[in-house]
Design a protein around this motif. Structure first.
Motif, PDB file in Angstrom:
ATOM      1  N   GLU A 126      30.784  59.819  30.431  1.00 29.65           N
ATOM      2  CA  GLU A 126      31.493  60.484  31.534  1.00 29.65           C
ATOM      3  C   GLU A 126      30.961  60.057  32.893  1.00 29.65           C
ATOM      4  O   GLU A 126      31.641  60.203  33.899  1.00 29.65           O
ATOM      5  N   ASN A 127      29.750  59.516  32.935  1.00 30.27           N
ATOM      6  CA  ASN A 127      29.149  59.100  34.199  1.00 30.27           C
ATOM      7  C   ASN A 127      29.501  57.672  34.585  1.00 30.27           C
ATOM      8  O   ASN A 127      28.940  57.131  35.513  1.00 30.27           O
ATOM      9  N   ILE A 128      30.411  57.056  33.855  1.00 35.35           N
ATOM     10  CA  ILE A 128      30.817  55.691  34.172  1.00 35.35           C
ATOM     11  C   ILE A 128      32.225  55.710  34.764  1.00 35.35           C
ATOM     12  O   ILE A 128      33.144  56.272  34.188  1.00 35.35           O
ATOM     13  N   CYS A 129      32.352  55.094  35.917  1.00 35.45           N
ATOM     14  CA  CYS A 129      33.655  54.968  36.585  1.00 35.45           C
ATOM     15  C   CYS A 129      34.118  53.524  36.398  1.00 35.45           C
ATOM     16  O   CYS A 129      33.362  52.592  36.670  1.00 35.45           O
ATOM     17  N   ILE A 130      35.336  53.344  35.925  1.00 31.58           N
ATOM     18  CA  ILE A 130      35.890  52.003  35.770  1.00 31.58           C
ATOM     19  C   ILE A 130      36.887  51.769  36.903  1.00 31.58           C
ATOM     20  O   ILE A 130      37.869  52.495  37.032  1.00 31.58           O
ATOM     21  N   VAL A 131      36.604  50.771  37.729  1.00 31.74           N
ATOM     22  CA  VAL A 131      37.485  50.424  38.850  1.00 31.74           C
ATOM     23  C   VAL A 131      38.534  49.453  38.313  1.00 31.74           C
ATOM     24  O   VAL A 131      38.192  48.400  37.780  1.00 31.74           O
ATOM     25  N   LYS A 132      39.807  49.834  38.453  1.00 26.61           N
ATOM     26  CA  LYS A 132      40.899  49.003  37.942  1.00 26.61           C
ATOM     27  C   LYS A 132      41.678  48.384  39.098  1.00 26.61           C
ATOM     28  O   LYS A 132      41.730  48.934  40.197  1.00 26.61           O
ATOM     29  N   SER A 133      42.302  47.258  38.813  1.00 27.63           N
ATOM     30  CA  SER A 133      43.078  46.564  39.833  1.00 27.63           C
ATOM     31  C   SER A 133      44.359  47.341  40.161  1.00 27.63           C
ATOM     32  O   SER A 133      45.138  47.646  39.265  1.00 27.63           O
ATOM     33  N   PRO A 134      44.594  47.634  41.437  1.00 29.26           N
ATOM     34  CA  PRO A 134      45.817  48.341  41.816  1.00 29.26           C
ATOM     35  C   PRO A 134      47.036  47.414  41.932  1.00 29.26           C
ATOM     36  O   PRO A 134      48.154  47.883  42.064  1.00 29.26           O
ATOM     37  N   ILE A 135      46.782  46.100  41.894  1.00 30.25           N
ATOM     38  CA  ILE A 135      47.865  45.127  42.060  1.00 30.25           C
ATOM     39  C   ILE A 135      47.589  43.888  41.216  1.00 30.25           C
ATOM     40  O   ILE A 135      46.490  43.694  40.722  1.00 30.25           O
ATOM     41  N   VAL A 136      48.589  43.045  41.107  1.00 30.54           N
ATOM     42  CA  VAL A 136      48.435  41.730  40.489  1.00 30.54           C
ATOM     43  C   VAL A 136      47.989  40.768  41.580  1.00 30.54           C
ATOM     44  O   VAL A 136      48.527  40.799  42.682  1.00 30.54           O
ATOM     45  N   GLY A 137      46.983  39.947  41.306  1.00 25.62           N
ATOM     46  CA  GLY A 137      46.536  39.008  42.329  1.00 25.62           C
ATOM     47  C   GLY A 137      45.331  38.212  41.890  1.00 25.62           C
ATOM     48  O   GLY A 137      44.966  38.189  40.715  1.00 25.62           O
ATOM     49  N   THR A 138      44.706  37.566  42.861  1.00 26.97           N
ATOM     50  CA  THR A 138      43.505  36.770  42.626  1.00 26.97           C
ATOM     51  C   THR A 138      42.314  37.518  43.195  1.00 26.97           C
ATOM     52  O   THR A 138      42.343  37.968  44.339  1.00 26.97           O
ATOM     53  N   MET A 139      41.252  37.630  42.385  1.00 24.50           N
ATOM     54  CA  MET A 139      40.065  38.365  42.826  1.00 24.50           C
ATOM     55  C   MET A 139      39.066  37.430  43.487  1.00 24.50           C
ATOM     56  O   MET A 139      38.798  36.340  42.991  1.00 24.50           O
ATOM     57  N   TYR A 140      38.533  37.883  44.617  1.00 27.70           N
ATOM     58  CA  TYR A 140      37.470  37.157  45.310  1.00 27.70           C
ATOM     59  C   TYR A 140      36.270  38.096  45.423  1.00 27.70           C
ATOM     60  O   TYR A 140      36.405  39.227  45.888  1.00 27.70           O
ATOM     61  N   THR A 141      35.098  37.608  45.018  1.00 28.02           N
ATOM     62  CA  THR A 141      33.892  38.436  45.010  1.00 28.02           C
ATOM     63  C   THR A 141      33.136  38.404  46.336  1.00 28.02           C
ATOM     64  O   THR A 141      32.190  39.142  46.511  1.00 28.02           O
ATOM     65  N   SER A 142      33.574  37.536  47.253  1.00 29.63           N
ATOM     66  CA  SER A 142      32.931  37.449  48.567  1.00 29.63           C
ATOM     67  C   SER A 142      33.991  37.155  49.630  1.00 29.63           C
ATOM     68  O   SER A 142      35.073  36.671  49.315  1.00 29.63           O
ATOM     69  N   PRO A 143      33.673  37.422  50.902  1.00 39.83           N
ATOM     70  CA  PRO A 143      34.659  37.197  51.962  1.00 39.83           C
ATOM     71  C   PRO A 143      34.980  35.725  52.197  1.00 39.83           C
ATOM     72  O   PRO A 143      36.059  35.387  52.660  1.00 39.83           O
ATOM     73  N   SER A 144      34.021  34.830  51.874  1.00 41.63           N
ATOM     74  CA  SER A 144      34.268  33.385  52.000  1.00 41.63           C
ATOM     75  C   SER A 144      33.396  32.670  50.973  1.00 41.63           C
ATOM     76  O   SER A 144      32.486  33.263  50.396  1.00 41.63           O
TER      77      SER A 144
END
Length: 169
Positions: A89-107
């Motif tokens: 119960e202490n784990i939150c799973i963040v899900k994608s709100p849209i279809v797209g390409t994920m970037y882990t950094s701003p550049s």
């Protein structure tokens, strides 16, 4: 067609039974396709030698009872292991709100927004999702620590796909 209309369209199609959808309006063409995940459950015997021995032995009442007890013990072990894999119960799973390409950094030259072990607060940026040349910052909804990053940089993500696991504080 503006961004909010496209988001509503994606959510509507995702929530429906429709598997393929295509629309062209105002010079914009959108095609969406859902592919259902298939889960295959296969029961594998504990040991193939036990099966060979059981078929070679003469089936007696005692033999059958012993095999039933063994099968029950295996099923109990499987159910105990399954209970361990249920999310806490202490784990939150963040899900994608849209279809797209994920970037882990701003550049490309910048550090990642977060990595495993990073402490996050509500509103901290976790990643960027690019959809139709629009950059959408995905923010943490809980205070906690990044337990797992489930998607790599520049991977395509689907609507509702898990991106991060965060342990809540």
């Amino acid at each position: 067609m503006d961004y909010k209309n496209i988001q509503e369209l994606i959510k509507t199609v995702s929530d429906s039974q429709i598997t393929c959808f295509e629309i062209e309006t105002e010079g914009i063409r959108i095609k969406m396709e859902k592919k259902e995940d298939q889960v295959v459950v296969e029961r594998i015997p504990a040991s193939s030698t036990q099966i060979a021995t059981a078929t070679q032995d003469q089936l007696t009442r005692k033999n059958i009872e012993m095999q039933e007890v063994h099968a029950t013990n295996i099923e109990n072990d499987v159910s105990k292991n399954a209970a361990k894999t249920i999310p806490d119960e202490n784990i939150c799973i963040v899900k994608s709100p849209i279809v797209g390409t994920m970037y882990t950094s701003p550049s490309a030259e910048s550090k990642n927004f977060v990595k495993v072990g990073s402490k996050v607060k509500v509103g901290d940026t976790l990643c960027i999702l690019e959809a139709m040349k629009l950059m959408n910052e995905i923010e943490s909804e809980v205070d906690g620590e990044i337990l797992e990053v489930l998607v790599s940089n520049e991977d395509m993500v689907e609507y509702g796909q898990p991106l991060f696991k965060i342990t809540k504080n």
